[in-house]
Design a protein around this motif. Sequence first.
Motif, PDB file in Angstrom:
ATOM      1  N   ILE A 155       0.846  -1.197   0.000  1.00 47.53           N
ATOM      2  CA  ILE A 155       0.000   0.000   0.000  1.00 47.53           C
ATOM      3  C   ILE A 155       0.886   1.253   0.000  1.00 47.53           C
ATOM      4  N   PRO A 156       1.709   1.448  -1.023  1.00 47.68           N
ATOM      5  CA  PRO A 156       2.692   2.532  -1.022  1.00 47.68           C
ATOM      6  C   PRO A 156       2.109   3.945  -1.028  1.00 47.68           C
ATOM      7  N   LYS A 157       0.847   4.093  -1.475  1.00 47.98           N
ATOM      8  CA  LYS A 157       0.253   5.439  -1.564  1.00 47.98           C
ATOM      9  C   LYS A 157      -0.678   5.772  -0.403  1.00 47.98           C
ATOM     10  N   LEU A 158      -0.779   4.893   0.576  1.00 47.86           N
ATOM     11  CA  LEU A 158      -1.659   5.121   1.717  1.00 47.86           C
ATOM     12  C   LEU A 158      -1.257   6.399   2.444  1.00 47.86           C
ATOM     13  N   LYS A 159      -2.224   7.338   2.551  1.00 47.19           N
ATOM     14  CA  LYS A 159      -1.981   8.604   3.251  1.00 47.19           C
ATOM     15  C   LYS A 159      -2.650   8.633   4.617  1.00 47.19           C
ATOM     16  N   ARG A 160      -3.774   7.914   4.737  1.00 45.31           N
ATOM     17  CA  ARG A 160      -4.540   7.959   5.972  1.00 45.31           C
ATOM     18  C   ARG A 160      -5.055   6.575   6.332  1.00 45.31           C
ATOM     19  N   GLY A 161      -4.830   6.189   7.583  1.00 48.36           N
ATOM     20  CA  GLY A 161      -5.372   4.945   8.105  1.00 48.36           C
ATOM     21  C   GLY A 161      -6.232   5.250   9.316  1.00 48.36           C
TER      22      GLY A 161
ATOM     23  N   ARG B 136       6.709  -6.547   8.130  1.00 43.77           N
ATOM     24  CA  ARG B 136       7.149  -5.274   7.542  1.00 43.77           C
ATOM     25  C   ARG B 136       5.939  -4.479   7.071  1.00 43.77           C
ATOM     26  N   PHE B 137       5.941  -3.215   7.398  1.00 43.76           N
ATOM     27  CA  PHE B 137       4.880  -2.316   6.944  1.00 43.76           C
ATOM     28  C   PHE B 137       5.539  -1.098   6.312  1.00 43.76           C
ATOM     29  N   ASP B 138       5.393  -0.961   5.014  1.00 42.16           N
ATOM     30  CA  ASP B 138       6.037   0.120   4.277  1.00 42.16           C
ATOM     31  C   ASP B 138       4.955   0.958   3.599  1.00 42.16           C
ATOM     32  N   ALA B 139       4.757   2.157   4.111  1.00 42.31           N
ATOM     33  CA  ALA B 139       3.778   3.087   3.546  1.00 42.31           C
ATOM     34  C   ALA B 139       4.401   4.477   3.556  1.00 42.31           C
ATOM     35  N   PRO B 140       5.258   4.782   2.583  1.00 43.94           N
ATOM     36  CA  PRO B 140       6.023   6.039   2.590  1.00 43.94           C
ATOM     37  C   PRO B 140       5.179   7.306   2.516  1.00 43.94           C
ATOM     38  N   SER B 141       3.934   7.207   2.058  1.00 46.58           N
ATOM     39  CA  SER B 141       3.066   8.383   1.938  1.00 46.58           C
ATOM     40  C   SER B 141       2.191   8.607   3.166  1.00 46.58           C
ATOM     41  N   LEU B 142       2.256   7.718   4.150  1.00 48.99           N
ATOM     42  CA  LEU B 142       1.389   7.773   5.326  1.00 48.99           C
ATOM     43  C   LEU B 142       1.611   9.044   6.137  1.00 48.99           C
TER      44      LEU B 142
END
Length: 190
Positions: A148-154, A167-173
């Motif tokens: 989910i590389p483009k995830l901005k909001r969770g 591993r959790f990689d979400a650079p846009s979070l």
Amino acid sequence: MVYLEKIGISSMCNCFNLLVFNAPKLTQVEDNFLQNSSVRVKEVGPYFLSDNRTLGVFKADCLEVINNDFLPDASMLMTLNIPLVRTIGDNSLISLLLLKMFDAPSLERVGRNCLRDVLSVVRINTPKLEEANDSFLKNCFDLTEINIPKLKRGGDSCLVYANKLKRFDAPSLKHVGNQFLENAYELEDF
């Protein structure tokens, strides 16, 4: 088809010109429903297949929008093919006990309680997902891989009990709610 409640195996296959399918009381659909038919159906309304425990395969190659309460208890679903879906509404795709992989390459937004209690899912691929609301992927105990590389909001309670996720990689979070990744026991890299 206001009163239609059950559709048998391979029903409505090859209905090439079907644009709208409306059956609000539909509670049971067997495999291969609308196979080769839904090429032009772009949206399914609220409560579509909302009480279906027998469906094993759902394929909708041109579906773009899934509204609220879509397959909230399809415990036998093993294959889900929705490559063009951009939005999934609230309370959808819950308790899919046999689904191992969720691939939605066009998905941008999911509502509350989407993909909750998908106990056997191992891999999630949603490369365009930007917004995940409350309880997204909650109780996905076997989840090991997520893209989910483009995830901005969770939202609140996202990825709670992702026990095997390392591993959790979400650079846009930019923003996460309460209890985000709570009880992700094996998480090593964030």
